[in-house]
Scaffold this active site. Structure first.
Site, PDB file in Angstrom:
ATOM      1  N   TYR A   1      21.287  50.398  41.153  1.00 22.37           N
ATOM      2  CA  TYR A   1      21.324  50.979  39.811  1.00 22.37           C
ATOM      3  C   TYR A   1      22.672  51.658  39.578  1.00 22.37           C
ATOM      4  CZ  TYR A   1      19.540  53.594  35.738  1.00 22.37           C
ATOM      5  OH  TYR A   1      19.343  54.113  34.490  1.00 22.37           O
TER       6      TYR A   1
ATOM      7  N   GLY B   1       7.359  52.800  40.784  1.00 17.01           N
ATOM      8  CA  GLY B   1       8.244  51.667  40.997  1.00 17.01           C
ATOM      9  C   GLY B   1       7.928  50.482  40.113  1.00 17.01           C
TER      10      GLY B   1
ATOM     11  N   GLY C   1       8.537  50.310  36.797  1.00 15.76           N
ATOM     12  CA  GLY C   1       9.374  50.232  35.611  1.00 15.76           C
ATOM     13  C   GLY C   1       8.728  50.825  34.378  1.00 15.76           C
TER      14      GLY C   1
ATOM     15  N   ASP D   1      13.764  57.456  29.099  1.00 16.20           N
ATOM     16  CA  ASP D   1      12.425  57.680  29.641  1.00 16.20           C
ATOM     17  C   ASP D   1      11.887  59.056  29.277  1.00 16.20           C
ATOM     18  OD1 ASP D   1      12.909  55.233  30.705  1.00 16.20           O
ATOM     19  OD2 ASP D   1      13.050  55.899  32.783  1.00 16.20           O
TER      20      ASP D   1
END
Length: 476
Positions: free
Chosen positions: A248, A142, A144, A198
């Site tokens: 999101y 969490g 980022g 990512d």
């Protein structure tokens, strides 16, 4: 007050081996896989808009150890996480004899299960191989910094090794294919409408470089970061977020609505803000703001990459501040803690720029700072964030921690030199793009200058983590 230290690669491996041997006496894992987390320097919430993003890998990540099981005696896979941040059950069994699908609980297992399902669908092995694995991560969940992608890529790497000797119709995965598979797993099993950044970074990043990724065609180019007098500082506010909570997805939807109103597939195709202004009256104020962020952020990221390539740190820093302002005001994904950390960094001479990084609603900031100003930057954040911590998170006497003072500790990694062969088992399980993280971890044990420090600050039960992650290959 005890200082906390980010686990090194060797420590992750030792923890996993100890846990494995305790749970399965007289047995040894045969496969070890690893994948790094990442920090995004600029280009936030634009990967799903086909924009440009500009991340770099960091020397924290996820490691998996495990082995194949005898398929003649079982069809089940055993999966367990060692993460202390997981509040749900920490283990799950998956029966390969059944059709794979997302599970309601534990939620974390869907990141692993999704990769397994899509890998089997892609590779199409002649027979499905049961296995057992243990998972550990040093990426703050969490925060980022892409903890989910590092889990997914590590899992995919494990499966590549697990099936390396099995006949299949389509086993070979390119690095980009691997990233796309892991991204699809998160979208379909964890229900997070993420872009490719990512997973792409975890698969393709390399040392001493940032990675400018074009999310429209999944191409990229490396931008060198070789100036040893400039550092990247990541600061963890320790405010947690959960991207699947809806916020999101709402922003993804807002951007797509705007693109549709503009007559485009994605906002990347918008050529100027004037084009957006021409249809402003056709969209809600919220949709307009979301689109304005995406369009300007895509432009900023291209310019920022060129600035960094020219060592123009002043220009890069200016664009970082612009990015944060846009994320705060137009995309509305920042929070008071992140805003304060950015402003504290801005007040320090020698800081070029700072911004929130990651999905938002907490997590980390990333700061570009002269090496000579790192200490001052940390001290300023320490002193400034103390009152904010106490204001937003008053001490709870029942937690047993009565010390409300923040202490800073320079946590050196072990100075003992591990022979390279000690890393062999870990290196076996890495994709080529991830090997540099193991090399970084090894070199950090041999260097005791400020570039090998992990800065830690603790305020009551709140932690602000500082990771110096640039120029850590000193001496190569």
């Amino acid at each position: 007050m005890t200082a906390e230290k980010t686990a090194t690669l060797e420590e992750l491996k030792a923890t996993l081996l100890e846990s494995y041997r305790k749970e399965f006496p007289d047995d040894e894992p045969t496969i070890c896989a690893f994948a790094p987390g990442r920090v995004n320097l600029i280009g936030e919430h634009v990967d799903y808009n086909d924009g440009f993003v500009f991340p770099m890998a960091i020397p924290v990540g996820t490691m998996i150890v495990g082995k194949a099981l005898d398929e003649s005696t079982t069809t089940k896979c055993y999966i367990r996480t060692l993460s202390k941040d997981v509040g749900e059950q920490k283990s799950v069994e998956i029966d390969l004899a059944n059709e794979l699908s997302p599970i309601k609980s534990p939620k974390w297992a869907n990141y692993v299960l999704g990769v397994l399902a899509h890998f089997l669908e892609r590779v199409k092995p002649s027979k499905k191989q049961p296995f057992r694995i243990l998972i550990a991560t040093s990426v703050p969940i969490g925060g980022g910094l892409s903890s989910s992608a590092s889990v997914e890529v590590a899992m995919c790497t494990f499966l590549e090794l697990l099936y390396s000797n099995s006949p299949s119709s389509n086993q070979q995965l390119s690095k980009v294919d691997k990233a796309l598979l892991c991204c699809k797993a998160e979208q379909t099993y964890a229900n997070v409408p993420c872009g490719i950044m990512d997973q792409y970074t975890s698969c393709l990043a390399k040392a001493d470089h940032a990675l400018l990724i074009d999310c429209r065609d999944n191409t990229s180019r490396y931008i060198p970061m070789l100036n040893k007098n400039v550092c990247v500082l990541v600061t963890n506010s320790n405010v947690k977020h959960e991207l699947s909570a809806g916020t999101y997805a709402e922003r993804v939807h807002n951007c797509q609505v705007a693109a549709n109103l503009l007559g485009h597939k994605k906002l990347r195709e918008v050529t100027s803000l004037k084009e957006l202004e021409n249809v402003r009256d056709k969209m809600s104020p919220t949709t307009y703001k979301r689109a304005r962020h995406a369009i300007t952020e895509i432009q900023r990221t291209e310019i920022a990459a060129e600035a960094l390539n020219k060592n123009d740190y002043t220009e890069f820093g200016r664009l970082m501040y612009e990015s944060h302002q846009s994320l705060r005001d137009d995309f509305e994904v920042s929070c008071d803690e992140l805003d304060q950390l950015v402003e504290l960094a801005r007040s320090v001479d020698g800081v070029y720029g700072s911004r929130m990084t990651g999905g938002g609603f907490g997590g980390c900031t990333v700061t570009l700072v002269a090496k000579s100003s790192v200490g001052k930057c940390i001290e300023t954040m320490k002193n400034g964030y103390k009152e904010k911590c106490q204001q937003f998170h008053p001490r709870n006497d029942s937690d047993g921690d009565s010390d409300t003072q923040i202490q800073i500790c320079f946590s050196y990694l072990s100075s003992s030199k591990f022979p390279l062969q000690n890393y062999q088992k870990a290196l076996i399980g890495m994709s080529c793009a991830c090997v540099f993280v193991a090399v970084i971890s090894l070199l950090l044990t041999q260097s005791l200058d400020t570039q090998s420090l992990f800065y830690k600050i603790r305020c009551s039960k709140r932690i602000v983590d500082y990771l110096l992650i640039s120029n850590i290959l000193t001496g190569m």
